[in-house]
Scaffold this motif. Sequence first.
Motif, PDB file in Angstrom:
ATOM      1  N   ARG A   1     -15.284  75.319   9.115  1.00  0.00           N
ATOM      2  CA  ARG A   1     -14.232  74.715   8.294  1.00  0.00           C
ATOM      3  C   ARG A   1     -14.555  73.246   8.062  1.00  0.00           C
ATOM      4  O   ARG A   1     -14.933  72.511   8.988  1.00  0.00           O
TER       5      ARG A   1
ATOM      6  N   ASP B   1      -6.326  68.045  14.470  1.00  0.00           N
ATOM      7  CA  ASP B   1      -6.767  68.935  15.538  1.00  0.00           C
ATOM      8  C   ASP B   1      -7.984  68.286  16.199  1.00  0.00           C
ATOM      9  O   ASP B   1      -8.531  67.294  15.695  1.00  0.00           O
TER      10      ASP B   1
ATOM     11  N   ASP C   1     -10.399  71.461   5.153  1.00  0.00           N
ATOM     12  CA  ASP C   1      -9.920  72.742   5.669  1.00  0.00           C
ATOM     13  C   ASP C   1      -9.167  72.596   6.983  1.00  0.00           C
ATOM     14  O   ASP C   1      -8.349  73.450   7.337  1.00  0.00           O
ATOM     15  N   ARG C   2      -9.443  71.509   7.700  1.00  0.00           N
ATOM     16  CA  ARG C   2      -8.895  71.373   9.046  1.00  0.00           C
ATOM     17  C   ARG C   2      -8.518  69.916   9.282  1.00  0.00           C
ATOM     18  O   ARG C   2      -9.342  69.017   9.092  1.00  0.00           O
TER      19      ARG C   2
ATOM     20  N   TRP D   1     -19.942  68.682  15.149  1.00  0.00           N
ATOM     21  CA  TRP D   1     -19.972  69.008  13.726  1.00  0.00           C
ATOM     22  C   TRP D   1     -21.353  69.522  13.314  1.00  0.00           C
ATOM     23  O   TRP D   1     -22.375  69.115  13.864  1.00  0.00           O
TER      24      TRP D   1
ATOM     25  N   ALA E   1     -11.124  66.816  14.177  1.00  0.00           N
ATOM     26  CA  ALA E   1     -10.722  66.655  12.786  1.00  0.00           C
ATOM     27  C   ALA E   1      -9.916  65.372  12.604  1.00  0.00           C
ATOM     28  O   ALA E   1      -9.424  64.779  13.568  1.00  0.00           O
TER      29      ALA E   1
ATOM     30  N   GLN F   1     -18.802  70.317   9.077  1.00  0.00           N
ATOM     31  CA  GLN F   1     -17.930  71.446   9.368  1.00  0.00           C
ATOM     32  C   GLN F   1     -17.816  71.673  10.862  1.00  0.00           C
ATOM     33  O   GLN F   1     -18.720  71.329  11.639  1.00  0.00           O
TER      34      GLN F   1
ATOM     35  N   SER G   1      -1.119  67.072   7.381  1.00  0.00           N
ATOM     36  CA  SER G   1      -0.919  68.506   7.296  1.00  0.00           C
ATOM     37  C   SER G   1      -1.458  69.008   5.971  1.00  0.00           C
ATOM     38  O   SER G   1      -1.651  68.254   5.037  1.00  0.00           O
TER      39      SER G   1
ATOM     40  N   VAL H   1     -14.335  69.410   7.786  1.00  0.00           N
ATOM     41  CA  VAL H   1     -13.507  68.370   8.390  1.00  0.00           C
ATOM     42  C   VAL H   1     -13.816  66.986   7.826  1.00  0.00           C
ATOM     43  O   VAL H   1     -13.055  66.039   8.043  1.00  0.00           O
TER      44      VAL H   1
ATOM     45  N   GLY I   1      -1.670  70.951  15.631  1.00  0.00           N
ATOM     46  CA  GLY I   1      -1.869  69.836  14.733  1.00  0.00           C
ATOM     47  C   GLY I   1      -0.933  68.683  14.967  1.00  0.00           C
ATOM     48  O   GLY I   1      -0.709  67.877  14.079  1.00  0.00           O
TER      49      GLY I   1
ATOM     50  N   ASP J   1     -16.633  74.948  13.254  1.00  0.00           N
ATOM     51  CA  ASP J   1     -16.289  76.373  13.243  1.00  0.00           C
ATOM     52  C   ASP J   1     -16.169  76.907  11.815  1.00  0.00           C
ATOM     53  O   ASP J   1     -15.282  77.710  11.504  1.00  0.00           O
TER      54      ASP J   1
END
Length: 276
Positions: free
Chosen positions: A54, A134, A130-131, A34, A137, A50, A3, A56, A265, A52
């Motif tokens: 963000r 999920d 950032d992520r 990605w 990720a 990345q 998290s 990873v 998540g 979207d």
Amino acid sequence: MLSAPYVTGSPNWIELGTPDVEGAKAFYGQVFDWTFVSAGPDAGGYGMFQLDGRTVAAAMTVPPEKGPPGWNVYFQTPDADAMVKAVEQRGGSVVVRPMDVFDQGRMTICLDPAGAAFAGWEPGRNKGLDRVSDVGALGWLELFTPDLAFALTYYGDVFGWEASQMPMPDGSGYYTMVRPGGAAQDTTFAGVLQMSADRLEASGGPYWLAYFGVEDCDASVARAQELGAEIKRTPVDVEGVGRFAKLADPAGARFAVVQGFTAAGATGGTRPPSGR
């Protein structure tokens, strides 16, 4: 599961070292959707994967003579220099001494006493991924080591981790998990598994394995295989978790995929996968 925002001792960055960054861009781009974004002309080809928009993961070129391809996980530390002292005092070794990465943070790469590589990240402007946890990720880690009890003590001393156990879904024993010190039980981010010397030697020695979330484990494995990946473990269901598989990318870097992450998540249950 993982998290963010991150706390001391938690995984906050993951980086692929490979002799073929261009090949990695193509492979992971098709497996995880990605895109690769360069860190700039002064970063020596380093860049971020990345999804979207963000971040990873990250990737960099590592020539074969500098080491084998692999995913290296970074754990958050408030003081990289103090972390290195703890690593060495407890029998580990330092591959890369603490160094500043522009104004982004301070990093170091180490080996635990058994030889598993790991890294430390003292955040500056870059606080971490950032992520996480999920689809597409990083969501879980596993350490394969010859001495589970020693590994728990060692990483506990270096990062302040706490451990807990839960019964294996098949009743074969217990699965040991770790979390940041003082954190709630549901913040576990990794499993620790003891393996025989023969199995570790066949795997290239003790190592950390990263799990990435996917929507469809079988489809992702099939696509990865089409692109040149080696299947280390075919897809398998784990009760209360989902479906996972272990692979090596075309350059040889090991990773795993797991189906079951939700947008919030978490996995489809409270149990993490087992890399046995």
